[in-house]
Design an enzyme around this catalytic site. Sequence first.
Site, mmCIF file in Angstrom:
data_model
loop_
_atom_site.group_PDB
_atom_site.id
_atom_site.type_symbol
_atom_site.label_atom_id
_atom_site.label_comp_id
_atom_site.label_asym_id
_atom_site.label_seq_id
_atom_site.Cartn_x
_atom_site.Cartn_y
_atom_site.Cartn_z
ATOM 1 N N GLY A 237 0.764 -1.249 0.000
ATOM 2 C CA GLY A 237 0.000 0.000 0.000
ATOM 3 C C GLY A 237 0.786 1.284 0.000
ATOM 4 O O GLY A 237 0.203 2.363 -0.166
ATOM 5 N N GLU A 270 4.232 -6.368 1.842
ATOM 6 C CA GLU A 270 3.830 -6.787 0.487
ATOM 7 C C GLU A 270 3.795 -5.596 -0.472
ATOM 8 O O GLU A 270 2.751 -5.304 -1.065
ATOM 9 C CB GLU A 270 2.435 -7.429 0.535
ATOM 10 C CG GLU A 270 2.320 -8.636 1.441
ATOM 11 C CD GLU A 270 0.884 -9.142 1.543
ATOM 12 O OE1 GLU A 270 -0.050 -8.439 1.116
ATOM 13 O OE2 GLU A 270 0.695 -10.254 2.042
ATOM 14 N N PRO A 271 4.897 -4.897 -0.632
ATOM 15 C CA PRO A 271 4.855 -3.733 -1.515
ATOM 16 C C PRO A 271 4.796 -4.136 -2.983
ATOM 17 O O PRO A 271 5.447 -5.097 -3.395
ATOM 18 C CB PRO A 271 6.188 -3.040 -1.223
ATOM 19 C CG PRO A 271 7.099 -4.183 -0.878
ATOM 20 C CD PRO A 271 6.254 -5.182 -0.140
ATOM 21 N N GLY A 272 4.002 -3.462 -3.744
ATOM 22 C CA GLY A 272 3.986 -3.674 -5.186
ATOM 23 C C GLY A 272 4.413 -2.376 -5.850
ATOM 24 O O GLY A 272 5.536 -2.228 -6.358
ATOM 25 N N ARG A 273 3.515 -1.412 -5.773
ATOM 26 C CA ARG A 273 3.731 -0.125 -6.446
ATOM 27 C C ARG A 273 5.060 0.536 -6.049
ATOM 28 O O ARG A 273 5.774 1.053 -6.905
ATOM 29 C CB ARG A 273 2.584 0.820 -6.065
ATOM 30 C CG ARG A 273 2.503 2.083 -6.888
ATOM 31 C CD ARG A 273 1.406 2.991 -6.348
ATOM 32 N NE ARG A 273 0.201 2.317 -6.015
ATOM 33 C CZ ARG A 273 -0.879 2.205 -6.798
ATOM 34 N NH1 ARG A 273 -0.871 2.786 -7.974
ATOM 35 N NH2 ARG A 273 -1.952 1.551 -6.398
ATOM 36 N N ARG A 309 -5.140 2.543 -16.062
ATOM 37 C CA ARG A 309 -5.343 3.314 -14.822
ATOM 38 C C ARG A 309 -6.077 4.642 -15.021
ATOM 39 O O ARG A 309 -7.000 4.951 -14.268
ATOM 40 C CB ARG A 309 -4.010 3.546 -14.097
ATOM 41 C CG ARG A 309 -3.264 2.257 -13.743
ATOM 42 C CD ARG A 309 -2.095 2.489 -12.798
ATOM 43 N NE ARG A 309 -2.557 2.797 -11.464
ATOM 44 C CZ ARG A 309 -2.536 3.981 -10.920
ATOM 45 N NH1 ARG A 309 -2.014 4.999 -11.570
ATOM 46 N NH2 ARG A 309 -3.014 4.172 -9.712
ATOM 47 N N TYR A 313 -9.541 4.570 -13.001
ATOM 48 C CA TYR A 313 -9.466 5.273 -11.710
ATOM 49 C C TYR A 313 -9.379 6.783 -11.876
ATOM 50 O O TYR A 313 -9.238 7.503 -10.896
ATOM 51 C CB TYR A 313 -8.226 4.849 -10.904
ATOM 52 C CG TYR A 313 -7.981 3.370 -10.781
ATOM 53 C CD1 TYR A 313 -8.944 2.526 -10.230
ATOM 54 C CD2 TYR A 313 -6.769 2.818 -11.173
ATOM 55 C CE1 TYR A 313 -8.702 1.170 -10.103
ATOM 56 C CE2 TYR A 313 -6.518 1.458 -11.039
ATOM 57 C CZ TYR A 313 -7.489 0.643 -10.505
ATOM 58 O OH TYR A 313 -7.240 -0.696 -10.369
ATOM 59 N N CYS A 339 -12.071 2.314 -28.851
ATOM 60 C CA CYS A 339 -13.430 2.833 -29.044
ATOM 61 C C CYS A 339 -14.178 2.961 -27.730
ATOM 62 O O CYS A 339 -15.156 2.247 -27.474
ATOM 63 C CB CYS A 339 -14.182 1.929 -30.012
ATOM 64 S SG CYS A 339 -13.423 2.016 -31.617
ATOM 65 N N TYR A 368 1.083 -1.837 -12.198
ATOM 66 C CA TYR A 368 -0.297 -1.905 -12.688
ATOM 67 C C TYR A 368 -0.428 -1.280 -14.083
ATOM 68 O O TYR A 368 -1.455 -0.704 -14.417
ATOM 69 C CB TYR A 368 -1.270 -1.254 -11.683
ATOM 70 C CG TYR A 368 -1.095 -1.814 -10.278
ATOM 71 C CD1 TYR A 368 -1.456 -3.120 -10.011
ATOM 72 C CD2 TYR A 368 -0.530 -1.060 -9.249
ATOM 73 C CE1 TYR A 368 -1.266 -3.667 -8.740
ATOM 74 C CE2 TYR A 368 -0.342 -1.599 -7.984
ATOM 75 C CZ TYR A 368 -0.714 -2.899 -7.735
ATOM 76 O OH TYR A 368 -0.519 -3.447 -6.490
HETATM 77 N N1 LLP Z 1 -1.082 -7.134 -0.856
HETATM 78 C C1 LLP Z 1 -2.362 -7.351 -1.203
HETATM 79 C C2 LLP Z 1 -3.123 -8.368 -0.492
HETATM 80 C C3 LLP Z 1 -2.948 -6.596 -2.233
HETATM 81 O O1 LLP Z 1 -4.211 -6.793 -2.562
HETATM 82 C C4 LLP Z 1 -2.156 -5.621 -2.917
HETATM 83 C C5 LLP Z 1 -2.724 -4.832 -3.992
HETATM 84 C C6 LLP Z 1 -0.820 -5.453 -2.521
HETATM 85 C C7 LLP Z 1 -0.309 -6.219 -1.487
HETATM 86 C C8 LLP Z 1 0.098 -4.472 -3.183
HETATM 87 O O2 LLP Z 1 -0.327 -3.163 -2.992
HETATM 88 P P1 LLP Z 1 0.609 -1.927 -3.417
HETATM 89 O O3 LLP Z 1 1.838 -1.956 -2.527
HETATM 90 O O4 LLP Z 1 0.978 -2.089 -4.828
HETATM 91 O O5 LLP Z 1 -0.235 -0.745 -3.160
HETATM 92 N N2 LLP Z 1 -4.731 -1.610 -9.796
HETATM 93 C C9 LLP Z 1 -4.661 -0.602 -8.758
HETATM 94 C C10 LLP Z 1 -4.041 -1.130 -7.502
HETATM 95 C C11 LLP Z 1 -4.744 -2.360 -6.967
HETATM 96 C C12 LLP Z 1 -4.024 -2.964 -5.806
HETATM 97 C C13 LLP Z 1 -4.565 -4.301 -5.473
HETATM 98 N N3 LLP Z 1 -3.928 -4.933 -4.367
HETATM 99 C C14 LLP Z 1 -3.907 0.604 -9.304
HETATM 100 O O6 LLP Z 1 -3.531 0.588 -10.476
HETATM 101 O O7 LLP Z 1 -3.735 1.591 -8.606
#
Ligand code: LLP
Length: 401
Positions: A237, A270-273, A309, A313, A339, A368
Site C-alpha cells: 500500500g 507486500e509492496p507492489g507499487r 489506470r 481510476y 473505441c 499496474y
Molecule cells: N497485498 C495485497 C493483499 C494486495 O491486494 C495488494 C494490492 C498489494 C499487497 C500491493 O499493494 P501496493 O503496494 O501495490 O499498493 N490496480 C490498482 C491497484 C490495486 C491494488 C490491489 N492490491 C492501481 O492501479 O492503482
Amino acid sequence: MLKYKNNLLFIDDVSVFDAAVKVGTPFYIYGKKKLLENYKALDGAFSKAKHIICYAVKANENPHILKILAEKGCGVDIVSVGELNLAVSCGINPKKIVFAGVGKTDDEITEALKKDILMFNVESVPELFRIDKIAKSLGKIARISFRVNPDINAKTHPHITTGLPHNKFGLCFEEAFEGYLLAKELKNIKIVGLHLHIGSQITDKDSFELASKKVSGYIKKLSAAKIKLRYIDMGGGLGIKYNDEKIITPAEYAKAVMSNLPKNHTIILEPGRFIVGDTGILVTKIIYIKKTSKKNFLIVDAGMNDLVRPAIYGAYHDIIPVALREGEKHNWDIAGPICESSDIFAKDRQMPKVSEGDCLAILCTGAYGYSMSSNYNMRPRPAEVLVEGKKWRVIRCREKL
Ligand code: LLP
C-alpha cells in the site's frame, strides 16, 4: 531515473528515443538501477526488525523483474496459481511466498500446498475448511494467517481501498477471532500469522500507524486465547508520487508500521507499487494531431488496453516528450485509439511543442501498467524493455496479431 541529455529523454545511460526507433511503439521501458534502489530503500528501512519483503507480483509480473528481485532474496505475495508458478520458476523461494485472495480454488490450494509456500492468507471460514480438507488429502499441514479487515479508511481511491467493513476482503477482528479458534482445532492447519492490507497508493502515515496499533491490541487478545503468531503481514500500500502528492518515505513508513508492533515477530511487507511504480514509463507515438472546434487532441498509439489506470481510476500520470522541441506550449487531450470515451490519458494537459510522429513518455507506469493490459479491440500487448546501465534489452516481445 529520467533526465534529458541534449533534449533527448534518457533512462540512466540509455536514450529512450533510440530504443523506440528499434522496438517500435508502444512499449514499456524499465530501469533496473531504480528497481534495486527501491528494493534496497525499503529493505533497509526495516533492517532493525526481522522482516521479509514479499513483493506483490500483480503490480508487474515480468519474469525478468521477478528474477532480479529473487536474486536479492525477495519473497512474493501472490493471488493466483499463475503468479505462484511464475514466481517459483523465476527463483523465488517458496518459503517466502504468501497467498492472498478471496477466491482461491481447490487447484490453486493444492498447488500451493505441493510447493510448500510460507502461508495462506485466509479470507473466510469456508476457505479455512477447504484448505484443511485439501491438506488432509495430501498429507500436509497448511500454514495459515487470517486476513483481518481492520476498518481503516486509508483515504485512497474508493476502488483501491480494501480495509473497510463493506470491502470483500478479509474478516473483521471478531469474525477472524472465531476463525482462529476454529483453526486451532483443525489437524491439518497450523496457525502462524496475521495478515492485513488496508489499501493501495496510501500517502497517509496515520493509516499505517493506526493499523499497527489495532493489530498490536489484537495480538494480545489472541495470545490470551493461547494463539501464538510468528508472522505479522502488514500488506502493501505504500504510495508513490504521481503528481503533487506528499509521499511517505520508507523510513517514515517503517516507523509507522512498527510503532506499536511487538518486537518478537517477523514482519512481512507486500509492496507492489513502491518497488516498481517509478521504474517504468510507457512510450507511445503521436499518430494524429486532431484539432476540432471544441477540443485539441493528440491521438497516440497506446490505448487503455495498454494502460488502464487513467480510464478506470481517473489516475494522473505525467506525460512528457521523448525529444524536446523549441516552441510554444499548448493544451491537449491525449487520447488512445480504443473505441471508448474513457480512453484518455490526460485532459487539457499543457505540453511543450509536439508534432505528429513524436514520442511521448507516460510516467510512473511500472506498476499496474502492463500487468493490467488487455487485448481489448484486438490489440496486441506492447513490448517491455529493461535498461541496465548503458545497455537495454527486450524483456517481453510485443504480441503479434
Ligand atoms: N497485498 C495485497 C493483499 C494486495 O491486494 C495488494 C494490492 C498489494 C499487497 C500491493 O499493494 P501496493 O503496494 O501495490 O499498493 N490496480 C490498482 C491497484 C490495486 C491494488 C490491489 N492490491 C492501481 O492501479 O492503482
